[in-house]
Design a protein around this motif. Structure first.
Motif, PDB file in Angstrom:
ATOM      1  N   VAL A 214       0.796  -1.353   0.168  1.00  0.00           N
ATOM      2  CA  VAL A 214      -0.029   0.047  -0.125  1.00  0.00           C
ATOM      3  C   VAL A 214       0.848   1.316   0.077  1.00  0.00           C
ATOM      4  O   VAL A 214       0.796   2.092  -0.794  1.00  0.00           O
ATOM      5  CB  VAL A 214      -0.996  -0.131   1.276  1.00  0.00           C
ATOM      6  N   GLY A 215       1.946   1.340   0.811  1.00  0.00           N
ATOM      7  CA  GLY A 215       2.691   2.121   0.761  1.00  0.00           C
ATOM      8  C   GLY A 215       3.395   2.359  -0.580  1.00  0.00           C
ATOM      9  O   GLY A 215       3.552   3.827  -0.749  1.00  0.00           O
ATOM     10  N   MET A 216       4.025   1.583  -1.202  1.00  0.00           N
ATOM     11  CA  MET A 216       4.466   1.840  -2.615  1.00  0.00           C
ATOM     12  C   MET A 216       3.584   2.382  -3.642  1.00  0.00           C
ATOM     13  O   MET A 216       3.966   2.999  -4.339  1.00  0.00           O
ATOM     14  CB  MET A 216       5.255   0.480  -2.875  1.00  0.00           C
ATOM     15  N   GLY A 221       1.215   7.982  -6.573  1.00  0.00           N
ATOM     16  CA  GLY A 221       0.035   8.880  -6.840  1.00  0.00           C
ATOM     17  C   GLY A 221      -0.650   8.175  -7.885  1.00  0.00           C
ATOM     18  O   GLY A 221      -0.505   7.165  -7.916  1.00  0.00           O
ATOM     19  N   SER A 222      -1.330   8.904  -8.392  1.00  0.00           N
ATOM     20  CA  SER A 222      -2.272   8.461  -9.815  1.00  0.00           C
ATOM     21  C   SER A 222      -2.300   9.629 -10.701  1.00  0.00           C
ATOM     22  O   SER A 222      -2.124  10.968 -10.461  1.00  0.00           O
ATOM     23  CB  SER A 222      -3.429   8.076  -9.426  1.00  0.00           C
ATOM     24  N   LYS A 223      -3.140   9.488 -11.729  1.00  0.00           N
ATOM     25  CA  LYS A 223      -3.481  10.361 -12.850  1.00  0.00           C
ATOM     26  C   LYS A 223      -4.439  11.603 -12.248  1.00  0.00           C
ATOM     27  O   LYS A 223      -4.558  12.601 -12.469  1.00  0.00           O
ATOM     28  CB  LYS A 223      -4.014   9.804 -14.181  1.00  0.00           C
ATOM     29  N   GLU A 228       0.229  13.096  -2.124  1.00  0.00           N
ATOM     30  CA  GLU A 228      -0.219  13.368  -0.661  1.00  0.00           C
ATOM     31  C   GLU A 228      -1.583  12.908  -0.679  1.00  0.00           C
ATOM     32  O   GLU A 228      -1.833  12.278   0.457  1.00  0.00           O
ATOM     33  CB  GLU A 228      -0.096  14.707  -0.438  1.00  0.00           C
ATOM     34  N   GLU A 229      -2.440  13.221  -1.829  1.00  0.00           N
ATOM     35  CA  GLU A 229      -3.820  12.846  -1.624  1.00  0.00           C
ATOM     36  C   GLU A 229      -4.164  11.241  -1.538  1.00  0.00           C
ATOM     37  O   GLU A 229      -5.165  10.972  -0.884  1.00  0.00           O
ATOM     38  CB  GLU A 229      -4.360  13.377  -2.927  1.00  0.00           C
ATOM     39  N   LYS A 230      -3.355  10.530  -2.597  1.00  0.00           N
ATOM     40  CA  LYS A 230      -3.461   9.262  -2.384  1.00  0.00           C
ATOM     41  C   LYS A 230      -3.083   8.533  -1.093  1.00  0.00           C
ATOM     42  O   LYS A 230      -3.748   7.642  -0.487  1.00  0.00           O
ATOM     43  CB  LYS A 230      -2.740   8.473  -3.749  1.00  0.00           C
ATOM     44  N   THR A 231      -1.992   8.966  -0.734  1.00  0.00           N
ATOM     45  CA  THR A 231      -1.390   8.599   0.577  1.00  0.00           C
ATOM     46  C   THR A 231      -2.557   8.673   1.827  1.00  0.00           C
ATOM     47  O   THR A 231      -2.868   7.715   2.375  1.00  0.00           O
ATOM     48  CB  THR A 231      -0.302   9.213   1.227  1.00  0.00           C
ATOM     49  N   LYS A 232      -3.368   9.883   1.917  1.00  0.00           N
ATOM     50  CA  LYS A 232      -4.137  10.306   2.568  1.00  0.00           C
ATOM     51  C   LYS A 232      -5.400   9.323   2.730  1.00  0.00           C
ATOM     52  O   LYS A 232      -5.920   8.619   3.538  1.00  0.00           O
ATOM     53  CB  LYS A 232      -4.774  11.642   2.611  1.00  0.00           C
ATOM     54  N   GLU A 245      -7.102  -0.456  10.964  1.00  0.00           N
ATOM     55  CA  GLU A 245      -6.729  -1.927  11.146  1.00  0.00           C
ATOM     56  C   GLU A 245      -7.526  -2.744  10.331  1.00  0.00           C
ATOM     57  O   GLU A 245      -8.410  -3.653  10.605  1.00  0.00           O
ATOM     58  CB  GLU A 245      -6.671  -2.472  12.422  1.00  0.00           C
ATOM     59  N   ARG A 246      -7.023  -2.786   8.897  1.00  0.00           N
ATOM     60  CA  ARG A 246      -8.012  -3.609   8.007  1.00  0.00           C
ATOM     61  C   ARG A 246      -6.840  -3.731   6.558  1.00  0.00           C
ATOM     62  O   ARG A 246      -5.792  -3.436   6.579  1.00  0.00           O
ATOM     63  CB  ARG A 246      -9.131  -2.785   7.548  1.00  0.00           C
ATOM     64  N   LYS A 247      -7.419  -4.677   5.566  1.00  0.00           N
ATOM     65  CA  LYS A 247      -6.718  -4.724   4.689  1.00  0.00           C
ATOM     66  C   LYS A 247      -7.515  -3.962   3.226  1.00  0.00           C
ATOM     67  O   LYS A 247      -7.299  -4.212   2.036  1.00  0.00           O
ATOM     68  CB  LYS A 247      -6.619  -6.333   4.164  1.00  0.00           C
ATOM     69  N   GLY A 248      -8.330  -3.059   3.419  1.00  0.00           N
ATOM     70  CA  GLY A 248      -8.711  -2.371   2.728  1.00  0.00           C
ATOM     71  C   GLY A 248      -8.151  -1.703   1.522  1.00  0.00           C
ATOM     72  O   GLY A 248      -8.196  -1.494   0.425  1.00  0.00           O
ATOM     73  N   GLY A 249      -6.905  -0.949   2.260  1.00  0.00           N
ATOM     74  CA  GLY A 249      -6.052  -0.308   1.526  1.00  0.00           C
ATOM     75  C   GLY A 249      -5.272  -1.203   0.442  1.00  0.00           C
ATOM     76  O   GLY A 249      -5.100  -0.805  -0.661  1.00  0.00           O
ATOM     77  N   ALA A 250      -4.990  -2.474   0.982  1.00  0.00           N
ATOM     78  CA  ALA A 250      -4.348  -3.404  -0.037  1.00  0.00           C
ATOM     79  C   ALA A 250      -5.261  -3.855  -1.299  1.00  0.00           C
ATOM     80  O   ALA A 250      -4.979  -3.919  -2.304  1.00  0.00           O
ATOM     81  CB  ALA A 250      -3.905  -4.404   0.739  1.00  0.00           C
ATOM     82  N   VAL A 251      -6.733  -4.058  -0.865  1.00  0.00           N
ATOM     83  CA  VAL A 251      -7.460  -4.210  -1.668  1.00  0.00           C
ATOM     84  C   VAL A 251      -7.736  -3.122  -2.716  1.00  0.00           C
ATOM     85  O   VAL A 251      -7.690  -3.316  -4.060  1.00  0.00           O
ATOM     86  CB  VAL A 251      -8.941  -4.453  -1.035  1.00  0.00           C
ATOM     87  N   LEU A 252      -7.858  -1.935  -2.248  1.00  0.00           N
ATOM     88  CA  LEU A 252      -7.760  -0.692  -3.318  1.00  0.00           C
ATOM     89  C   LEU A 252      -6.741  -0.652  -3.887  1.00  0.00           C
ATOM     90  O   LEU A 252      -6.627  -0.272  -5.274  1.00  0.00           O
ATOM     91  CB  LEU A 252      -8.167   0.612  -2.435  1.00  0.00           C
ATOM     92  N   SER A 253      -5.730  -0.714  -3.470  1.00  0.00           N
ATOM     93  CA  SER A 253      -4.344  -0.521  -4.235  1.00  0.00           C
ATOM     94  C   SER A 253      -4.294  -1.598  -5.417  1.00  0.00           C
ATOM     95  O   SER A 253      -3.858  -1.178  -6.475  1.00  0.00           O
ATOM     96  CB  SER A 253      -3.032  -0.795  -3.207  1.00  0.00           C
ATOM     97  N   GLY A 254      -4.499  -2.939  -4.976  1.00  0.00           N
ATOM     98  CA  GLY A 254      -4.361  -3.840  -6.171  1.00  0.00           C
ATOM     99  C   GLY A 254      -5.495  -3.350  -7.033  1.00  0.00           C
ATOM    100  O   GLY A 254      -5.288  -3.660  -8.480  1.00  0.00           O
ATOM    101  N   LEU A 255      -6.663  -3.240  -6.882  1.00  0.00           N
ATOM    102  CA  LEU A 255      -7.725  -2.873  -7.990  1.00  0.00           C
ATOM    103  C   LEU A 255      -7.598  -1.769  -8.794  1.00  0.00           C
ATOM    104  O   LEU A 255      -7.854  -1.457  -9.902  1.00  0.00           O
ATOM    105  CB  LEU A 255      -9.165  -2.851  -7.555  1.00  0.00           C
ATOM    106  N   GLU A 256      -6.653  -0.760  -8.045  1.00  0.00           N
ATOM    107  CA  GLU A 256      -6.291   0.369  -8.938  1.00  0.00           C
ATOM    108  C   GLU A 256      -4.990   0.471 -10.015  1.00  0.00           C
ATOM    109  O   GLU A 256      -4.719   1.406 -10.576  1.00  0.00           O
ATOM    110  CB  GLU A 256      -6.203   1.490  -7.995  1.00  0.00           C
ATOM    111  N   ILE A 257      -4.321  -0.738  -9.621  1.00  0.00           N
ATOM    112  CA  ILE A 257      -3.095  -0.987 -10.496  1.00  0.00           C
ATOM    113  C   ILE A 257      -3.487  -1.023 -12.168  1.00  0.00           C
ATOM    114  O   ILE A 257      -4.610  -1.500 -12.405  1.00  0.00           O
ATOM    115  CB  ILE A 257      -2.589  -2.033 -10.082  1.00  0.00           C
ATOM    116  N   GLU A 258      -2.628  -0.334 -12.899  1.00  0.00           N
ATOM    117  CA  GLU A 258      -3.012  -0.223 -14.101  1.00  0.00           C
ATOM    118  C   GLU A 258      -2.883  -1.523 -14.884  1.00  0.00           C
ATOM    119  O   GLU A 258      -2.066  -2.306 -14.631  1.00  0.00           O
ATOM    120  CB  GLU A 258      -2.328   0.868 -15.032  1.00  0.00           C
TER     121      GLU A 258
END
Length: 273
Positions: A214-216, A221-223, A228-232, A245-258
């Protein structure tokens, strides 16, 4: 205790190889957790045996419905017999797709030392979870030369939420995946060193295994967002300033990968899950 499923469901059970059926019965009677990779391996063996008879999809789906119903009510058939039919259905559907397509499988994880390792008396909840993911991908990809797959492992670490014990559970996953490819004699092309790779491709490019966090992903960022916005957004801190304390950030990060370049302009031929 004698298995009675053959007598209880003679019509739907007759398609199963007796030897594999007995293996499935024995596995059900063991103390092995049903999420263990042994269930996946045996289900695949049963599926491959069923597919040797070249069944049609309707027949398999009817058989699965009957088995699943029997599993939920009355005398249960062995779990791997039920799952084996589902694996066979998936392979048959996969092989019937006529146009090139791509699947992105997102695998969130964090501190997965217990589930990542093999099951032992000391670690009964072991599942060899990274091996399950690659092995099931290899199984499906073996039924088509025009469908490809990315399996993306996303560590839920970001900011102060870290996965660093003994080098992190990602290190364990990578070690296990490399060992799997060597055991299977798979030719792979690595990006990065073997002990800490970023990704690798296999099966003539049909399969790609990637690692990120998630940190990487936030740091890219994104288009539509600044770093800063994406990190927040991915940190998703509460009013107390603490990370959720959840894996939601990981799920979003994966689904948003190009998507890969070959599918960037035809997303209708890609699925993310």
């Amino acid at each position: 205790m004698k298995c009675t499923c053959m007598e209880a469901h003679p019509t739907i059970m007759k398609a199963f190889c007796p030897i594999l059926h007995e293996e499935a019965v024995a596995l059900d009677k063991s103390d092995t957790n049903r999420s263990n990779i042994k269930f996946s391996y045996l289900s695949q063996k049963i599926a491959k045996k069923l597919l040797e008879a070249k069944p049609n999809l309707d027949a398999l789906e009817k058989q699965y419905t009957e088995l699943a119903t029997a599993w939920n009510k009355g005398t249960k058939p062995p779990f791997c017999c039920v799952e084996g039919v589902k694996y066979a259905i998936d392979a048959l559907k996969w092989s019937s797709i006529k146009e090139p397509g791509h699947v992105v499988v997102c695998v969130p994880f964090y501190m997965e030392f217990e589930r990542g390792e093999p099951a032992t008396a000391e670690n009964p909840n072991g599942e060899e979870s990274p091996i399950q993911k690659i092995d099931e991908a290899v199984y499906l990809l073996g039924y088509s030369k025009i469908l490809s797959m990315d399996v993306v492992f996303i560590n839920d670490s970001i900011a102060e939420k870290k996965d660093e014990k003994d080098g992190g559970s990602g290190k364990l996953f990578k070690k296990m995946l490399i060992a799997y490819t060597k055991e299977k004699g798979m030719k792979i092309e690595l990006t990065g060193p073997e002990e800490d790779f970023e990704s690798f491709t296999a099966m003539d490019g049909l399969l790609t295994i990637k690692f990120t966090s998630v940190g990487m992903e936030a740091a890219k960022g994104s288009k539509a967002e600044s770093v800063e916005e994406k990190t927040k957004r991915l940190e998703n801190r509460g009013s107390d300033g603490k990370l959720a304390e959840r894996k939601g950030g990981a799920v979003l990060s994966g689904l948003e990968i190009e998507l890969p370049a070959a599918f960037a302009d035809k997303p209708q031929r890609a699925i993310r899950c």
